[in-house]
Design a protein around this motif. Structure first.
Motif, PDB file in Angstrom:
ATOM      1  N   GLY A 161      81.913 152.402 -34.036  1.00  0.00           N
ATOM      2  CA  GLY A 161      80.859 151.440 -34.373  1.00  0.00           C
ATOM      3  C   GLY A 161      81.381 150.251 -35.155  1.00  0.00           C
ATOM      4  N   TRP A 162      82.646 149.919 -34.975  1.00  0.00           N
ATOM      5  CA  TRP A 162      83.246 148.854 -35.766  1.00  0.00           C
ATOM      6  C   TRP A 162      82.961 147.457 -35.226  1.00  0.00           C
ATOM      7  CZ3 TRP A 162      88.799 150.757 -37.515  1.00  0.00           C
ATOM      8  CH2 TRP A 162      88.627 151.791 -38.444  1.00  0.00           C
ATOM      9  N   GLY A 163      82.313 147.366 -34.086  1.00  0.00           N
ATOM     10  CA  GLY A 163      81.874 146.043 -33.638  1.00  0.00           C
ATOM     11  C   GLY A 163      82.911 145.268 -32.834  1.00  0.00           C
ATOM     12  N   ASP A 164      82.462 144.084 -32.394  1.00  0.00           N
ATOM     13  CA  ASP A 164      83.263 143.274 -31.472  1.00  0.00           C
ATOM     14  C   ASP A 164      84.516 142.687 -32.113  1.00  0.00           C
ATOM     15  OD1 ASP A 164      81.563 143.701 -29.351  1.00  0.00           O
ATOM     16  OD2 ASP A 164      80.312 141.971 -29.803  1.00  0.00           O
ATOM     17  N   ASN A 165      84.479 142.418 -33.413  1.00  0.00           N
ATOM     18  CA  ASN A 165      85.671 141.877 -34.071  1.00  0.00           C
ATOM     19  C   ASN A 165      86.825 142.852 -33.993  1.00  0.00           C
ATOM     20  OD1 ASN A 165      84.339 139.579 -34.941  1.00  0.00           O
ATOM     21  ND2 ASN A 165      83.735 140.500 -36.885  1.00  0.00           N
ATOM     22  N   ALA A 166      86.533 144.117 -34.265  1.00  0.00           N
ATOM     23  CA  ALA A 166      87.584 145.133 -34.250  1.00  0.00           C
ATOM     24  C   ALA A 166      88.114 145.309 -32.834  1.00  0.00           C
ATOM     25  CB  ALA A 166      87.035 146.451 -34.797  1.00  0.00           C
ATOM     26  N   SER A 172      88.164 143.097 -30.425  1.00  0.00           N
ATOM     27  CA  SER A 172      89.004 141.969 -29.999  1.00  0.00           C
ATOM     28  C   SER A 172      90.332 141.966 -30.757  1.00  0.00           C
ATOM     29  CB  SER A 172      88.263 140.636 -30.131  1.00  0.00           C
ATOM     30  OG  SER A 172      87.989 140.334 -31.470  1.00  0.00           O
ATOM     31  N   ALA A 173      90.358 142.529 -31.962  1.00  0.00           N
ATOM     32  CA  ALA A 173      91.639 142.661 -32.681  1.00  0.00           C
ATOM     33  C   ALA A 173      92.557 143.625 -31.927  1.00  0.00           C
ATOM     34  CB  ALA A 173      91.394 143.151 -34.112  1.00  0.00           C
ATOM     35  N   VAL A 174      91.993 144.739 -31.468  1.00  0.00           N
ATOM     36  CA  VAL A 174      92.780 145.703 -30.692  1.00  0.00           C
ATOM     37  C   VAL A 174      93.322 145.056 -29.415  1.00  0.00           C
ATOM     38  CG1 VAL A 174      92.528 147.736 -29.203  1.00  0.00           C
ATOM     39  CG2 VAL A 174      91.747 147.823 -31.575  1.00  0.00           C
ATOM     40  N   ILE A 175      92.492 144.276 -28.744  1.00  0.00           N
ATOM     41  CA  ILE A 175      92.940 143.612 -27.511  1.00  0.00           C
ATOM     42  C   ILE A 175      94.085 142.646 -27.818  1.00  0.00           C
ATOM     43  CG2 ILE A 175      92.251 141.998 -25.684  1.00  0.00           C
ATOM     44  CD1 ILE A 175      89.429 143.226 -25.821  1.00  0.00           C
ATOM     45  N   SER A 178      86.184 146.400 -21.490  1.00  0.00           N
ATOM     46  CA  SER A 178      84.743 146.147 -21.472  1.00  0.00           C
ATOM     47  C   SER A 178      83.999 147.345 -20.912  1.00  0.00           C
ATOM     48  CB  SER A 178      84.426 144.910 -20.629  1.00  0.00           C
ATOM     49  OG  SER A 178      85.049 143.778 -21.169  1.00  0.00           O
TER      50      SER A 178
END
Lengths: 418, 418
Positions: free
Chosen positions: A285-290, A292-295, A334
């Protein structure tokens, strides 16, 4: 632009493989040879692993009065009769210039362009059956995703094919879900193609001795010093980037050409590890920021892997700028199956193997096996520490770490060198 | 590592702005000055635009017996009394070393590090109020997203601040949703910081004449030839990448340092145009492949924009490899408001302005104004054709094209140069 008149011969195209993705690619190139009859012969031979298939009663092709429907039929006969791959790409009308062929050697006969699109575990056997049956100056394109990685090393499928058949083989990969391409929903792809320079220059007449290994690109140089490739005879239009692109590019399937076969192939394999990591953090549940950081970190580890182990040919832009790199990784993170299963595993607090069994109908996640193979390879090279995200995924799968540890595990490596 | 003993002075940090994102960044740096008392003074002054605020009855801070609750109070008093920005970041406990200050000149008094985090339309007025009140050798970091683009040109907010106050100003941007950072959900950010070389070398004693413009980095060279920056006195720890990173980096907020201020700033502005394009194709139901194609093309147009118009300093890696680039664009194309509104507009067949009005409570979409501004700038430069995706968004907003046209509009530019 291709010149129309100076070449007396046209290219004949064969597709080796007819699953979901193989049939889709056959449709794409069959449309393009029709649109470019100056360059290509009109018939596309497509190799089909022959099997019997019974048309289901709810199929629009089921006709109780027809012999095709009342008992199981050869799949090739169904495809050629209905112009549809009723088993592997149902519902998609195929161009009539596709001819399904159960004989793989006959499929490639006389073809100058061979498109390989079959499950990777069949490459060896199929190529064994093709040895000596392929035109010596044929060129291949592998659409098979992934690479073969183990503690023994790392081999590209396009290389395996090229070496087995003694031909040059490029690679196609991108953010391409077969069914969406088949439905002509727009996407992009990347084709890596870097054959011996003689192909575009065509300095040697037909039948002349093949070029020396000094003319080969660096990948071929390093991997197949003993390989002697035959030059494409001057009667054929050159197989340069423009003409290869013409064979694959459609209004709904945009092609970018590059030279980096290793990068294109690696992107399609390593992204599956990253998709697991993205699923893990999304499951928390860490959200889109996390996510995109992984990506972002995943793209940079792909770059590092390519530059480290395929330094002759790899370019970082293949990962950061092309469909086979950044776009494919985004799509996989995604809604791909690796992402989805990893997310479910974290949300439900269950081992990913249990989710895999429940969700995938006996199929296996590519990401988990790739994570283990890459770990084993990195360990053999004593380079685990250089790839903290890939290693984090391995250690989470092994139970040595938890998904919550990912920020800490990648943190030490997030500084720059200033 | 920073050396502990040779510097007799510590840096004093001020945050100019206290909205949602300003308060969050104040929390981050307030935690870090506590953790690094060798480098930083312990108090963080935070400028608050003073207003009266009535604590709502459903707030946990509401106390019918307390004067703070029964009538409207000064926001600064509430923040300093409750250690929470009850209006702009409710529910998040702030470190006690944050001091809300309604006087902007007093806020920055004696500070060597100024963090700007306020709506861009207030930059001019606030900087006018700070002129002459700032330590000459102070350094700034702008956390304000975006750039000022018009047919007159393109100016970075960090540049505007730097020029107004005659100080060097860097920039912070990344895939950072304020509320998620405030909740300490993990993400990454990028800080661009490239001050005059004298800061890290510290060759000049305190009070000596400032460096000549020959020492300035190229951005400053081109934009502020007449600017003379004061050197940081040697009594202070150097404001190099390591120490700036220390001020911002947290276990949940990973910082990467770069030098490319233009790239970091542009990413945060141009991504909003791309997010509209992603929303358009997603609204058509074209799936993840099409969306990732839009993102890929968008990243490359960002690169091109930066390299074209900020060629002195811009690096393509800022867009393709950093949080301010690829990660921020992915996040914005996942669930950001530009993406969501564009998607709804296509799905419902309504003008995006109508969706904006319905969904955003009077707020405006950044993407639409940026698309118009960038178009106007590109037109003035006669370079519209070089940016087909940015132009496609403009033309869709204008009604000259439909979302379905996007593949065709970007197609001509999708070939490589081979």
């Amino acid at each position: 632009m291709a010149s129309l008149s100076i070449h007396s011969k046209k290219h004949k195209v064969a597709v080796v493989g007819s699953g979901n993705w193989g049939t889709t690619i056959a449709k794409v190139v069959a449309e393009n040879v029709q649109a470019h009859s100056d360059l290509f012969e009109q018939e596309i031979q497509m190799w089909v692993y022959e099997e019997d298939y019974q048309i289901p009663k709810d199929s629009k092709h089921y006709d109780a009065g027809s012999a095709l429907s009342t008992k199981p039929q050869k799949l090739t006969q169904l495809i050629n009769g209905l112009h549809e791959n009723v088993k592997y790409l149902p519902g998609i009308a195929l161009p009539k210039n596709i001819v399904a062929n159960p004989d793989v050697a006959d499929t490639v006969k006389g073809s100058t362009i061979l498109i390989f699109n079959l499950p990777h575990q069949f490459i060896g056997r199929v190529c064994d059956g093709l040895r000596g049956k392929v035109i010596p100056y044929a060129r291949g394109i592998s659409c098979i995703k992934g690479v073969s990685v183990s503690d023994q090393g790392c081999e590209l499928f396009s290389e395996s094919i090229g070496k087995k058949l003694n031909i040059y083989c490029g690679a196609l990969s991108g953010a391409n879900i077969a069914n969406e391409v088949a439905l002509e929903k727009w996407c992009e792809t990347t084709i890596a193609y870097d054959p011996p320079a003689m192909d575009s220059k065509q300095p040697t007449p037909a039948g002349s001795p093949s070029a020396s290994s000094a003319d080969l690109p660096s990948l071929q140089k390093s991997e197949s010093k003993s390989m002697k490739l035959a030059a494409l005879p001057a009667e054929y239009p050159p197989l340069n980037h423009a003409n290869v692109r013409t064979l694959f590019h459609r209004p709904y399937f945009h092609v970018r050409m590059v030279k980096d076969v290793a990068g294109v192939s690696l992107g399609g394999a390593l992204k599956n590890i990253v998709a697991l990591a993205a699923g893990f953090v999304d499951g928390l549940g860490w959200g889109d920021n996390a996510k995109s950081a992984v990506i972002r970190i995943g793209i940079l580890e792909e770059v590092k892997f390519g530059m480290q182990f395929f330094s002759h040919t790899c370019r970082s832009e293949t990962f950061t700028e092309e469909s086979c790199g950044v776009a494919d990784i985004i799509t996989s993170c995604s809604g791909g199956r690796n992402f989805r299963c990893a997310k479910m595993a974290v949300k439900e607090g269950k081992p990913i193997g249990e989710i895999e069994e429940r969700e995938l109908n006996g199929q296996k996640l590519q990401g988990t096996s790739t994570a283990y193979e890459v770990h084993s390879f990195l360990k053999a090279m004593a380079m685990e520490k250089e790839f903290p995200l890939f290693e984090a995924v391995y250690n989470i799968l092994e139970g040595n770490n938890k998904p919550e540890d990912i920020p800490k595990l990648v943190e030490a490596h997030s500084t720059d060198d200033v």
